[in-house]
Design an enzyme around this catalytic site. Structure first.
Site, mmCIF file in Angstrom:
data_model
loop_
_atom_site.group_PDB
_atom_site.id
_atom_site.type_symbol
_atom_site.label_atom_id
_atom_site.label_comp_id
_atom_site.label_asym_id
_atom_site.label_seq_id
_atom_site.Cartn_x
_atom_site.Cartn_y
_atom_site.Cartn_z
ATOM 1 N N TYR A 172 0.862 -1.261 -0.152
ATOM 2 C CA TYR A 172 -0.135 -0.045 0.028
ATOM 3 C C TYR A 172 0.699 1.302 0.064
ATOM 4 O O TYR A 172 1.617 1.432 0.854
ATOM 5 C CB TYR A 172 -0.894 -0.088 1.196
ATOM 6 C CG TYR A 172 -2.036 1.013 1.458
ATOM 7 C CD1 TYR A 172 -2.304 2.092 0.162
ATOM 8 C CD2 TYR A 172 -2.544 0.879 2.482
ATOM 9 C CE1 TYR A 172 -3.317 3.016 0.574
ATOM 10 C CE2 TYR A 172 -3.529 2.143 2.465
ATOM 11 C CZ TYR A 172 -3.883 3.058 1.796
ATOM 12 O OH TYR A 172 -4.777 4.193 1.827
ATOM 13 N N LYS A 218 -1.329 -1.512 -4.052
ATOM 14 C CA LYS A 218 -2.393 -0.538 -4.153
ATOM 15 C C LYS A 218 -1.778 1.063 -4.152
ATOM 16 O O LYS A 218 -1.200 1.353 -3.393
ATOM 17 C CB LYS A 218 -3.223 -0.537 -2.740
ATOM 18 C CG LYS A 218 -4.239 0.552 -2.555
ATOM 19 C CD LYS A 218 -5.111 0.715 -1.306
ATOM 20 C CE LYS A 218 -5.861 1.552 -1.074
ATOM 21 N NZ LYS A 218 -6.652 1.634 0.195
#
Length: 293
Positions: free
Chosen positions: A135, A163
Site C-alpha cells: 500500500y 495499491k
C-alpha cells in the site's frame, strides 16, 4: 491478472454509540458490499480507521468479515503498521482466522529509508503463506515506495500487487513498466482509477463503492474490456462523489453518508470527528447523480 479481484472496497469500521466496534454491523456491511459488486473487502485500512483500532479489535474484525463473506469474496486484512514486529504478528493472526490476503501500508511517522522498507515488507511477506498487497500512499506516510524498491519486492513470491495511491500517473506507468506481470497495480484513489487502468492497472481498492458499488463495478469492467466510452461516461458521473468523499479527511464524509443512506456505522473515533452538514449534503447529492448513471 487480478489476484485479489477487480473491485475491492476499503471498508469502514462501524462503531456503536459508545465508540466500541459494532461487530454486527461489520458483518452486515461486508455482506452488503459484496452484494453491491465488490470482489473483495479490505479490512482495517485507512478507511477502516486502522490507527485507532487495537490489535485485538483488528483480529476480531478480520474474523467477522471472514465469517460474513469469506466464501464469496477475497478478505484482505490490513496488517501493516509502523512497527515491523507488530505487522508480522498481525499477519500471522490474519492467516489463523482465515483471511485470504494481507495489505501492508508503508510504515508511517518514522520515515524509513528504501532499504528499511524493503526489509519491512519482506518480513511481513515471510510471516505467512498469504499473498501480500503493498500500500503506497506517501500523502499519509511521508514515504513513497520507489519504483526500484517495488521492483525488488516484486521478486518475492508472496508479494503480488500494490495499491497505488501515489496519485502520479507517470509514477504508475513507470511501476507497471518496471515490474511487468510480477506486480499487479490497483488504483488506491477512486478518481485515478480510470486513467490508471488505461495505463495498465487492473482494478481499484475503492472508497466510493460503499455508496455506488454497481457503478464502480460497471466502470471497472468497461475499462477492462476496452469500452473506454462507457467507462468514461460512468467515471464522469462518479467524479462529484469522488470529490465529496474527500471534502473532509476520510472516512468522515463516508461515514456520514452511510449513516444517512445505508445504516448506522457511528462516527469516527477521535481525533477524527463527525462531518459538517454541508459535507453530508454534498455526499448525498453526489450519490443521487452517480446512481442515475
Amino acid at each position: 491478472m487480478a489476484p485479489f479481484g477487480e473491485v475491492l472496497t476499503a471498508m469502514v469500521t462501524p462503531f456503536d454509540a459508545s465508540g466500541a466496534v459494532d461487530y454486527g454491523q461489520v458483518w452486515k456491511l461486508a455482506q452488503f458490499l459484496v452484494s453491491e459488486g465488490s470482489d473483495g473487502i479490505v479490512v482495517a485500512g485507512t478507511t477502516g480507521e486502522s490507527p485507532t483500532l487495537s490489535s485485538e479489535e483488528k483480529v476480531a474484525v478480520f474474523r467477522a468479515v471472514v465469517d460474513a463473506v469469506g466464501e464469496k469474496a477475497t478478505v484482505v486484512a490490513g496488517t501493516g503498521t509502523y512497527d515491523t514486529r507488530e505487522s508480522v504478528e498481525l499477519t500471522r493472526r490474519a492467516a489463523e482466522v482465515g483471511c485470504d490476503a494481507v495489505m501492508a501500508v508503508t510504515p508511517y511517522y518514522s520515515k524509513p529509508p528504501q532499504e528499511g522498507l524493503f526489509r519491512h515488507f519482506t518480513a511481513i511477506a515471510d510471516a505467512s503463506d498469504l499473498p501480500l498487497l503493498l500500500y503506497n500512499i506517501p500523502g499519509r506516510t511521508s514515504r513513497r515506495i520507489e519504483v526500484e524498491t517495488l521492483q525488488r519486492l516484486a521478486e518475492h513470491p508472496s508479494i503480488l500487487g500494490v495499491k497505488d495511491a501515489v496519485e502520479d500517473l507517470d509514477f504508475t506507468a513507470r511501476t507497471i513498466e518496471a515490474c511487468g506481470d510480477d506486480l499487479t497495480v490497483y488504483s488506491g484513489s477512486d478518481v485515478f482509477t480510470l486513467p490508471m487502468m488505461a495505463a495498465g492497472a487492473v482494478g481499484v481498492v475503492s472508497v466510493a463503492s460503499h455508496l455506488a458499488g454497481p457503478q464502480v463495478r460497471r466502470m471497472v469492467h468497461a475499462a477492462r474490456s476496452g469500452d473506454l466510452g462507457t467507462a468514461t461516461k460512468i467515471h464522469q458521473a462518479l467524479v462529484p462523489l469522488f470529490g465529496a468523499l474527500f471534502l473532509e479527511p476520510n472516512p468522515i464524509p463516508l461515514k456520514a453518508g452511510l449513516n444517512q443512506l445505508w445504516g448506522d456505522v457511528g462516527v469516527p473515533r477521535l481525533p477524527l470527528i463527525e462531518a459538517q452538514p454541508a459535507t453530508l449534503k454534498a455526499v448525498v447529492d453526489a450519490v443521487g447523480r452517480a446512481q442515475a448513471a
